[in-house]
Write a protein that holds these residues in place. Structure first.
Motif, PDB file in Angstrom:
ATOM      1  N   VAL A 154       0.710  -1.343   0.059  1.00  0.00           N
ATOM      2  CA  VAL A 154       0.032   0.110  -0.027  1.00  0.00           C
ATOM      3  C   VAL A 154       0.922   1.275   0.012  1.00  0.00           C
ATOM      4  O   VAL A 154       0.805   2.104  -0.564  1.00  0.00           O
ATOM      5  N   GLU A 155       1.939   1.095   0.975  1.00  0.00           N
ATOM      6  CA  GLU A 155       2.760   2.617   0.724  1.00  0.00           C
ATOM      7  C   GLU A 155       3.423   2.773  -0.388  1.00  0.00           C
ATOM      8  O   GLU A 155       3.557   3.900  -0.758  1.00  0.00           O
ATOM      9  N   ALA A 156       3.968   1.603  -1.035  1.00  0.00           N
ATOM     10  CA  ALA A 156       4.885   1.560  -2.034  1.00  0.00           C
ATOM     11  C   ALA A 156       4.118   2.303  -3.258  1.00  0.00           C
ATOM     12  O   ALA A 156       4.262   3.047  -4.153  1.00  0.00           O
ATOM     13  N   ALA A 159       3.445   5.985  -2.773  1.00  0.00           N
ATOM     14  CA  ALA A 159       4.321   6.719  -3.329  1.00  0.00           C
ATOM     15  C   ALA A 159       4.547   6.911  -4.756  1.00  0.00           C
ATOM     16  O   ALA A 159       4.991   7.741  -5.329  1.00  0.00           O
ATOM     17  N   TRP A 160       4.623   5.562  -5.409  1.00  0.00           N
ATOM     18  CA  TRP A 160       4.833   5.622  -6.897  1.00  0.00           C
ATOM     19  C   TRP A 160       3.863   6.424  -7.759  1.00  0.00           C
ATOM     20  O   TRP A 160       4.091   7.317  -8.333  1.00  0.00           O
ATOM     21  N   ARG A 161       2.241   6.343  -7.287  1.00  0.00           N
ATOM     22  CA  ARG A 161       1.215   7.017  -7.878  1.00  0.00           C
ATOM     23  C   ARG A 161       1.658   8.705  -7.553  1.00  0.00           C
ATOM     24  O   ARG A 161       1.339   9.301  -8.525  1.00  0.00           O
ATOM     25  N   ARG A 198       6.596  13.883   1.706  1.00  0.00           N
ATOM     26  CA  ARG A 198       5.207  13.886   1.610  1.00  0.00           C
ATOM     27  C   ARG A 198       4.635  12.510   1.025  1.00  0.00           C
ATOM     28  O   ARG A 198       3.583  12.108   1.189  1.00  0.00           O
ATOM     29  N   ALA A 199       5.506  11.815   0.157  1.00  0.00           N
ATOM     30  CA  ALA A 199       5.161  10.634  -0.587  1.00  0.00           C
ATOM     31  C   ALA A 199       5.307   9.366   0.568  1.00  0.00           C
ATOM     32  O   ALA A 199       4.997   8.421   0.098  1.00  0.00           O
ATOM     33  N   GLY A 200       5.783   9.675   1.633  1.00  0.00           N
ATOM     34  CA  GLY A 200       6.086   8.663   2.620  1.00  0.00           C
ATOM     35  C   GLY A 200       7.425   7.816   2.398  1.00  0.00           C
ATOM     36  O   GLY A 200       7.616   6.785   2.753  1.00  0.00           O
ATOM     37  N   VAL A 201       8.330   8.591   1.724  1.00  0.00           N
ATOM     38  CA  VAL A 201       9.508   7.791   1.067  1.00  0.00           C
ATOM     39  C   VAL A 201      10.765   8.385   2.070  1.00  0.00           C
ATOM     40  O   VAL A 201      10.953   9.543   2.014  1.00  0.00           O
ATOM     41  N   GLY A 202      11.348   7.627   2.876  1.00  0.00           N
ATOM     42  CA  GLY A 202      12.489   8.008   3.728  1.00  0.00           C
ATOM     43  C   GLY A 202      13.735   8.350   2.838  1.00  0.00           C
ATOM     44  O   GLY A 202      13.795   7.944   1.817  1.00  0.00           O
ATOM     45  N   GLU A 321       3.333   3.192   8.259  1.00  0.00           N
ATOM     46  CA  GLU A 321       3.570   4.637   8.706  1.00  0.00           C
ATOM     47  C   GLU A 321       3.142   5.710   7.742  1.00  0.00           C
ATOM     48  O   GLU A 321       3.553   5.527   6.513  1.00  0.00           O
ATOM     49  N   ASP A 322       2.860   6.740   8.120  1.00  0.00           N
ATOM     50  CA  ASP A 322       2.651   7.889   7.385  1.00  0.00           C
ATOM     51  C   ASP A 322       3.273   8.913   8.083  1.00  0.00           C
ATOM     52  O   ASP A 322       3.137   9.759   9.161  1.00  0.00           O
ATOM     53  N   HIS A 323       4.460   9.447   7.034  1.00  0.00           N
ATOM     54  CA  HIS A 323       5.363  10.361   7.376  1.00  0.00           C
ATOM     55  C   HIS A 323       5.061  11.677   6.923  1.00  0.00           C
ATOM     56  O   HIS A 323       5.548  12.724   7.047  1.00  0.00           O
TER      57      HIS A 323
END
Length: 326
Positions: A154-156, A159-161, A198-202, A321-323
């Motif tokens: 879901v996270e990945a 982020a891609w989208r 914002r996209a949740g990518v660390g 996790e939502d950063h």
């Protein structure tokens, strides 16, 4: 609008368009791939591509047969990468993906009384239209794979989208609304830190994607090594942040690798173990179970996962996790 390039294609055997191309789709909201809604969704497919010659929209339309067993397709493309897209479309749809070695192995082991091989043999007969795609687009596969490192699907996919929509460009020609070409190597490297955040990518995945994007021409040159194998794996793993799992995920899509396995996947060993033995296994157990199919191990995985098999789930789910708001 007339296409910049078009052709018809008749696969040597009926093609399951959805089973083949869905492997490239990063969730139903993937802005680089569009299908219609409903049971005939894969009769017409649009794909936005960042090719070595520029961006392109590629439309694939089934002319003869159902989408699960297409016998003839019309291909049309728009944009600077149109000619490249049509030239490489046959391999995108599995041309050159030879299953005869696995078919012979399954038949032999079935005669010898191997029940797992017999089950795979039956499954293979039911999924004759499945092909291994070879997109020839290594950066695309690499960025998407790095985004999937050590996070939930879901996270990945989110982020891609988000990153493609925000930093890509509208697909050329009469493409459906929202179809978007991903950024090029310079574009991925230019995304500011706060948009990754914002996209949740660390920071670790962000840095790896920037390193991958910086060597885009070298990534493309790995296609000359064939459909995968140790040399291609080593070339990808020479990039800091690209490990065994990521290299395999890339080679399976961009090179059409029939054998390299996604070792280190959180779920795949359990799926393979469940299918073969009814119980979950670890990576070592998965490798043992697939050892008799060396040279075709990824083909076997694709056959099994085409069933939608899932392993029994135990314990707590991974936390998303939502950063983005931090």
């Amino acid at each position: 609008m007339m296409p910049d390039a078009e052709r018809e294609l008749a696969p040597p055997e009926p093609l399951d368009l959805g089973a083949t191309l869905a492997f490239l789709r990063r969730g139903r909201g993937d802005p680089t791939l569009h299908t219609a809604a409903g049971p005939d969704a894969w009769r017409e497919v649009w794909r936005a591509q960042r090719t070595p010659e520029g961006c392109a929209s590629l439309r694939l339309t089934v002319l003869d047969g159902p989408p699960t067993a297409a016998r003839r397709l019309h291909l049309a493309a728009w944009g600077p990468g149109a000619a490249w897209s049509l030239a490489h479309a046959p391999q995108l749809l599995g041309d050159g993906d030879d299953w005869s070695g696995l078919d012979a192995l399954l038949a032999q082991r079935t005669v010898e009384g191997d029940p797992a091989a017999a089950a795979l043999h039956r499954l293979r007969r039911r999924t004759r239209g499945l092909r291994l795609t070879r997109s020839h687009l290594v950066l695309e596969a690499a960025v998407a794979a790095v985004l999937e490192q050590k996070v939930t699907g879901v996270e990945a996919r989110r982020a891609w989208r988000q990153l493609v929509r925000q930093h890509g460009e509208r697909a050329p020609g009469p493409a459906p609304e929202g179809l978007t070409v991903m950024p090029d190597g310079v574009g991925w490297r230019s995304i500011p830190d706060h948009d990754w955040h914002r996209a949740g990518v660390g920071p670790q995945r962000m840095a790896t994607i920037r390193r991958v994007a910086a060597v885009e021409p070298a990534l493309q040159r790995t296609l000359a090594l064939g459909r995968g194998g140790p040399a291609a794996v080593a070339a990808l793993r020479s990039i800091p942040g690209v490990g065994e799992w990521t290299a395999a995920e890339v080679l399976q899509r961009s090179h059409g690798d029939p054998d390299t396995l996604s070792v280190g996947d959180a779920h795949l060993p359990h799926v393979i173990g469940t299918w073969f033995t009814g119980v979950r296994v670890d990576d070592a157990g998965m490798l043992d179970l697939l050892a008799p199919y060396a040279g075709h191990r990824h083909r076997v995985v694709r056959l099994i996962t085409s069933l939608g098999v899932e392993a029994p789930r135990f314990g707590a789910k991974a936390t998303i996790e939502d950063h983005r708001g931090r």
